[in-house]
Design a protein around this motif. Structure first.
Motif, PDB file in Angstrom:
ATOM      1  N   ASN A  15      21.481   1.372  43.781  1.00 40.97           N
ATOM      2  CA  ASN A  15      21.859   0.126  43.084  1.00 40.97           C
ATOM      3  C   ASN A  15      20.180  -0.712  43.212  1.00 40.97           C
ATOM      4  OD1 ASN A  15      22.151  -0.168  45.576  1.00 40.97           O
ATOM      5  ND2 ASN A  15      23.916  -1.546  45.553  1.00 40.97           N
ATOM      6  N   ASN A  16      19.444  -0.227  43.743  1.00 35.92           N
ATOM      7  CA  ASN A  16      18.244  -0.968  43.795  1.00 35.92           C
ATOM      8  C   ASN A  16      17.292  -0.511  42.696  1.00 35.92           C
ATOM      9  OD1 ASN A  16      16.153  -2.863  44.614  1.00 35.92           O
ATOM     10  ND2 ASN A  16      15.516  -1.414  46.323  1.00 35.92           N
ATOM     11  N   GLY A  17      17.588  -0.709  41.580  1.00 36.52           N
ATOM     12  CA  GLY A  17      16.777  -0.503  40.423  1.00 36.52           C
ATOM     13  C   GLY A  17      16.821  -1.317  39.150  1.00 36.52           C
ATOM     14  N   VAL A  18      16.126  -0.695  38.108  1.00 41.52           N
ATOM     15  CA  VAL A  18      16.347  -1.548  36.829  1.00 41.52           C
ATOM     16  C   VAL A  18      16.910  -0.656  35.779  1.00 41.52           C
ATOM     17  CG1 VAL A  18      13.791  -0.951  36.407  1.00 41.52           C
ATOM     18  CG2 VAL A  18      14.810  -2.704  35.093  1.00 41.52           C
ATOM     19  N   ASP A 260      12.591 -13.663  42.563  1.00 39.90           N
ATOM     20  CA  ASP A 260      12.383 -13.996  40.843  1.00 39.90           C
ATOM     21  C   ASP A 260      11.517 -13.070  40.347  1.00 39.90           C
ATOM     22  OD1 ASP A 260      14.234 -16.048  40.878  1.00 39.90           O
ATOM     23  OD2 ASP A 260      12.767 -17.573  41.151  1.00 39.90           O
ATOM     24  N   ILE A 261      10.381 -12.722  41.069  1.00 35.15           N
ATOM     25  CA  ILE A 261       9.201 -11.740  40.473  1.00 35.15           C
ATOM     26  C   ILE A 261       9.327 -10.519  40.839  1.00 35.15           C
ATOM     27  CG2 ILE A 261       6.715 -11.480  40.280  1.00 35.15           C
ATOM     28  CD1 ILE A 261       7.897 -14.049  39.047  1.00 35.15           C
ATOM     29  N   ALA A 262       9.485  -9.479  40.117  1.00 35.55           N
ATOM     30  CA  ALA A 262       9.749  -8.087  40.466  1.00 35.55           C
ATOM     31  C   ALA A 262       8.544  -7.148  40.192  1.00 35.55           C
ATOM     32  CB  ALA A 262      10.932  -7.511  39.815  1.00 35.55           C
ATOM     33  N   LEU A 263       8.311  -6.171  41.261  1.00 38.68           N
ATOM     34  CA  LEU A 263       7.261  -5.132  40.725  1.00 38.68           C
ATOM     35  C   LEU A 263       8.072  -4.002  39.969  1.00 38.68           C
ATOM     36  CD1 LEU A 263       4.552  -3.699  40.832  1.00 38.68           C
ATOM     37  CD2 LEU A 263       5.500  -2.760  43.142  1.00 38.68           C
ATOM     38  N   LEU A 264       7.927  -3.849  38.669  1.00 39.44           N
ATOM     39  CA  LEU A 264       8.814  -3.058  37.817  1.00 39.44           C
ATOM     40  C   LEU A 264       8.126  -1.658  37.788  1.00 39.44           C
ATOM     41  CD1 LEU A 264      10.295  -4.636  34.546  1.00 39.44           C
ATOM     42  CD2 LEU A 264      11.246  -4.355  37.086  1.00 39.44           C
ATOM     43  N   GLY A 265       6.846  -1.752  37.544  1.00 36.54           N
ATOM     44  CA  GLY A 265       6.046  -0.540  37.429  1.00 36.54           C
ATOM     45  C   GLY A 265       4.723  -0.285  37.941  1.00 36.54           C
ATOM     46  N   VAL A 266       4.404   1.020  38.602  1.00 32.13           N
ATOM     47  CA  VAL A 266       2.938   1.002  38.798  1.00 32.13           C
ATOM     48  C   VAL A 266       2.437   2.319  38.182  1.00 32.13           C
ATOM     49  CG1 VAL A 266       1.114   1.403  40.892  1.00 32.13           C
ATOM     50  CG2 VAL A 266       3.217  -0.195  40.804  1.00 32.13           C
ATOM     51  N   GLY A 267       1.327   2.623  37.537  1.00 33.51           N
ATOM     52  CA  GLY A 267       0.621   3.597  37.421  1.00 33.51           C
ATOM     53  C   GLY A 267      -0.693   4.209  38.097  1.00 33.51           C
ATOM     54  N   GLU A 268      -0.815   5.025  38.473  1.00 29.90           N
ATOM     55  CA  GLU A 268      -1.890   5.458  39.432  1.00 29.90           C
ATOM     56  C   GLU A 268      -2.532   7.088  38.622  1.00 29.90           C
ATOM     57  OE1 GLU A 268      -1.786   4.401  43.868  1.00 29.90           O
ATOM     58  OE2 GLU A 268       0.081   5.115  43.246  1.00 29.90           O
ATOM     59  N   LYS A 400      13.667 -15.659  29.084  1.00 26.88           N
ATOM     60  CA  LYS A 400      14.665 -15.212  30.141  1.00 26.88           C
ATOM     61  C   LYS A 400      13.919 -13.964  30.664  1.00 26.88           C
ATOM     62  CE  LYS A 400      18.971 -17.192  28.820  1.00 26.88           C
ATOM     63  NZ  LYS A 400      20.556 -16.834  28.471  1.00 26.88           N
ATOM     64  N   LYS A 401      13.083 -13.093  30.075  1.00 29.48           N
ATOM     65  CA  LYS A 401      12.753 -11.973  30.356  1.00 29.48           C
ATOM     66  C   LYS A 401      11.106 -11.867  30.003  1.00 29.48           C
ATOM     67  CE  LYS A 401      15.548  -8.853  28.348  1.00 29.48           C
ATOM     68  NZ  LYS A 401      16.015  -7.422  28.373  1.00 29.48           N
ATOM     69  N   CYS A 402      10.286 -11.589  31.082  1.00 31.01           N
ATOM     70  CA  CYS A 402       8.992 -11.530  30.576  1.00 31.01           C
ATOM     71  C   CYS A 402       8.322 -10.665  31.522  1.00 31.01           C
ATOM     72  CB  CYS A 402       8.298 -12.850  30.942  1.00 31.01           C
ATOM     73  SG  CYS A 402       6.455 -12.914  30.449  1.00 31.01           S
ATOM     74  N   ALA A 403       7.316  -9.659  31.036  1.00 33.72           N
ATOM     75  CA  ALA A 403       6.721  -8.635  31.805  1.00 33.72           C
ATOM     76  C   ALA A 403       5.147  -8.691  31.463  1.00 33.72           C
ATOM     77  CB  ALA A 403       7.236  -7.062  31.352  1.00 33.72           C
ATOM     78  N   MET A 404       4.363  -8.536  32.393  1.00 34.88           N
ATOM     79  CA  MET A 404       3.001  -8.577  32.302  1.00 34.88           C
ATOM     80  C   MET A 404       2.332  -7.348  32.901  1.00 34.88           C
ATOM     81  SD  MET A 404       2.254 -12.762  32.831  1.00 34.88           S
ATOM     82  CE  MET A 404       2.819 -14.080  31.662  1.00 34.88           C
ATOM     83  N   LEU A 405       1.243  -6.700  32.522  1.00 36.20           N
ATOM     84  CA  LEU A 405       0.352  -5.868  33.215  1.00 36.20           C
ATOM     85  C   LEU A 405      -0.976  -6.175  33.633  1.00 36.20           C
ATOM     86  CD1 LEU A 405       0.656  -2.282  31.800  1.00 36.20           C
ATOM     87  CD2 LEU A 405      -1.756  -3.188  32.319  1.00 36.20           C
ATOM     88  N   SER A 406      -1.386  -5.493  34.676  1.00 31.23           N
ATOM     89  CA  SER A 406      -2.822  -5.835  35.020  1.00 31.23           C
ATOM     90  C   SER A 406      -3.524  -4.470  35.349  1.00 31.23           C
ATOM     91  CB  SER A 406      -2.716  -6.655  36.624  1.00 31.23           C
ATOM     92  OG  SER A 406      -4.198  -6.885  37.005  1.00 31.23           O
ATOM     93  N   ASN A 407      -4.520  -4.426  34.887  1.00 33.15           N
ATOM     94  CA  ASN A 407      -5.572  -3.162  35.159  1.00 33.15           C
ATOM     95  C   ASN A 407      -6.349  -3.284  36.294  1.00 33.15           C
ATOM     96  OD1 ASN A 407      -4.405  -1.573  33.031  1.00 33.15           O
ATOM     97  ND2 ASN A 407      -5.686  -2.434  31.483  1.00 33.15           N
ATOM     98  N   GLY A 423      13.286 -11.567  35.215  1.00 29.18           N
ATOM     99  CA  GLY A 423      14.301 -11.464  34.151  1.00 29.18           C
ATOM    100  C   GLY A 423      14.536  -9.933  33.801  1.00 29.18           C
ATOM    101  N   TRP A 424      13.795  -9.228  33.944  1.00 26.03           N
ATOM    102  CA  TRP A 424      14.045  -7.819  33.597  1.00 26.03           C
ATOM    103  C   TRP A 424      15.041  -7.138  34.595  1.00 26.03           C
ATOM    104  CZ3 TRP A 424      13.324  -5.367  28.867  1.00 26.03           C
ATOM    105  CH2 TRP A 424      12.446  -5.779  28.183  1.00 26.03           C
ATOM    106  N   HIS A 425      14.790  -7.210  35.735  1.00 26.54           N
ATOM    107  CA  HIS A 425      15.487  -6.623  36.646  1.00 26.54           C
ATOM    108  C   HIS A 425      17.150  -7.309  36.871  1.00 26.54           C
ATOM    109  CE1 HIS A 425      13.732 -10.424  38.708  1.00 26.54           C
ATOM    110  NE2 HIS A 425      14.903 -10.320  39.514  1.00 26.54           N
ATOM    111  N   LYS A 426      17.311  -8.392  36.189  1.00 23.61           N
ATOM    112  CA  LYS A 426      18.806  -8.934  36.103  1.00 23.61           C
ATOM    113  C   LYS A 426      19.466  -7.849  35.267  1.00 23.61           C
ATOM    114  CE  LYS A 426      17.307 -12.830  38.072  1.00 23.61           C
ATOM    115  NZ  LYS A 426      17.548 -13.300  39.410  1.00 23.61           N
TER     116      LYS A 426
END
Length: 433
Positions: A15-18, A260-268, A400-407, A423-426
């Protein structure tokens, strides 16, 4: 708490997921509870906000002390970082002072986390490329002049793991403490490393971040590569001619309980194309962004803003703009913030993630503010068109939901992409504690 095991994964709380929708596998989420930051943008979060989104000037200054033959523009913290406490004086380097200045901003959260989980359940993972090498360089100069090393010379301060060792002792933490050093992707990679410690059940919280300090050795190295800009760097410009080196530190408290702020994804990814040149088609960069989207369960259209690596070198901007355009077209606002921070090398991933964090903090109320893309406006017609952030598209409507990406991209083809969101993890219940 129900636990599942996936092939190749450590135990993951179910239950610790999105919820990703479309029948995709639910992904684990970690949460960012606090931020401390120092850079050319300012000495704390408030000053950083005012530089990014308001009228406060970033401390991009010209100095003639780093190279013997010319002055260079660098991103320098606007005030001298405070000295370390007397009992930690053996760790005294400029790098550790910058790290301490950022860490002291979130001591309340650190103390609360230790009280909740215990010092043994809290780890430290940092990124750096300089560590205390500037003090080592100064000591070598002293040796050449005097025939002996200065009394304050401490070899361990130059070791790449010195910042984590310093923080572990300063905070009295008992969990894993180490440093990742993969050049300019170093402190972007700490996000996935910290998340793995939490997913594996080794830690309940991890202090993650990055730090680098200005030093003549680094600047001389990039000058030897003919990569230092003649003035203020100008990402994406037809006139771009190199980078400005910067310094700073950003530190986050990552925990498994919801914020409030979640780490949703990481690409390596690692394309290993060349020791110091990126793949010209940006295949590794594109794969890292796609991997981050896949882990988050998001589509490119879900990304509200993208912070470019944007070094203003001819090769980086060429490959990155192609990689971004392949995935996002010209439909996502993008900017490079390096004309306001300098390229902080091992600290860049964390500092630019901090920029996402600060932008996301306002998403649900007044709407996110975006950092403007600073350049000379001379379009390079060999590059694909991107939606560069300007005075007309700097403000996003409340959502209510906002996601941003950084390179973050590094020598040797070490690529990392981060997705932070609110918001996405809600859509899923976080791990109850």
């Amino acid at each position: 708490m129900t636990v599942r095991r996936f092939s190749g994964d450590s135990a993951i709380p179910e239950n610790n997921g999105v919820s990703t929708g479309g029948g995709k596998q639910r992904r684990p989420v970690s949460f960012l509870h606090a931020l401390g930051i120092v850079s050319a943008l300012g000495m704390n979060c408030e000053e950083t906000r005012n530089s990014l989104f308001g009228n406060r000037r970033a401390n991009m200054v010209t100095r003639d002390t780093f190279l013997p033959d010319r002055a260079v523009t660098v991103g320098m913290v606007p005030n001298e970082p405070p000295a370390l406490p007397d009992n930690l004086s053996r760790h005294d380097t400029r790098n550790n002072r910058l790290l301490w200045a950022a860490t002291c901003q979130i001591t309340d959260c650190i103390h609360a986390t230790v009280a909740r989980y215990g010092a043994q359940r809290m780890g430290i993972i940092l990124g750096t490329s300089t560590s205390g090498i500037d003090e080592g360089t100064q000591s070598c100069r002293y040796y050449l002049q005097h025939g002996e090393l200065p009394d304050n010379f401490r070899y361990p301060g130059q070791e790449i793991g010195a910042p984590a060792d310093f923080l572990r002792q300063a905070l009295g933490l008992g969990g894993p403490a180490y440093v990742i050093s993969t050049a300019c992707s170093s402190s972007a990679k700490v996000f996935s490393a910290g998340q793995r410690l939490i997913r594996a059940g080794i830690c309940d919280a991890v202090l993650i971040g990055g730090v680098d300090s200005l030093c003549s050795l680094t600047i001389a190295g990039f000058a030897a590569l003919q990569s230092i800009a003649t003035g203020l760097c100008s990402p994406m410009s037809a006139n771009r001619d190199g980078i400005n080196i910067g310094e700073g530190a950003a530190v986050f408290m990552m925990r498994r309980d919801e914020a409030d702020i979640a780490l949703l994804g990481v690409g390596e990814t690692s394309d290993a194309h060349h020791p110091n040149a990126p793949h010209p088609d940006g295949v590794g960069a594109r794969a890292a962004m796609q991997q981050a989207l896949d882990q988050a369960g998001l589509m490119p259209t879900d990304i509200a803003y993208l912070n470019m690596h944007g070094t203003a070198t001819p090769l980086n901007d060429s490959m990155e703009s192609r990689a971004i355009h392949d995935l996002f077209g010209d439909q996502v606002p993008v900017s490079s913030t390096k004309p306001m921070t300098g390229h902080t090398l091992g600290a860049a991933g964390a500092i630019e993630a901090a920029i996402l964090y600060l932008s996301l903090c306002d998403a649900q109320n007044s709407g996110s503010r975006l950092p403007r893309h600073i350049w000379d406006g001379a379009r390079d017609n060999t590059l694909p068109n991107l939606m560069l952030v300007n005075d007309h598209n700097r403000h996003l409507a409340p959502t209510k939901k906002c996601a941003m990406l950084s390179n973050s991209f590094a020598f040797g083809g070490s690529n990392a992409a981060l997705i932070l969101a609110t918001g996405w993890h809600k859509t899923a219940t976080s791990d109850p504690v």
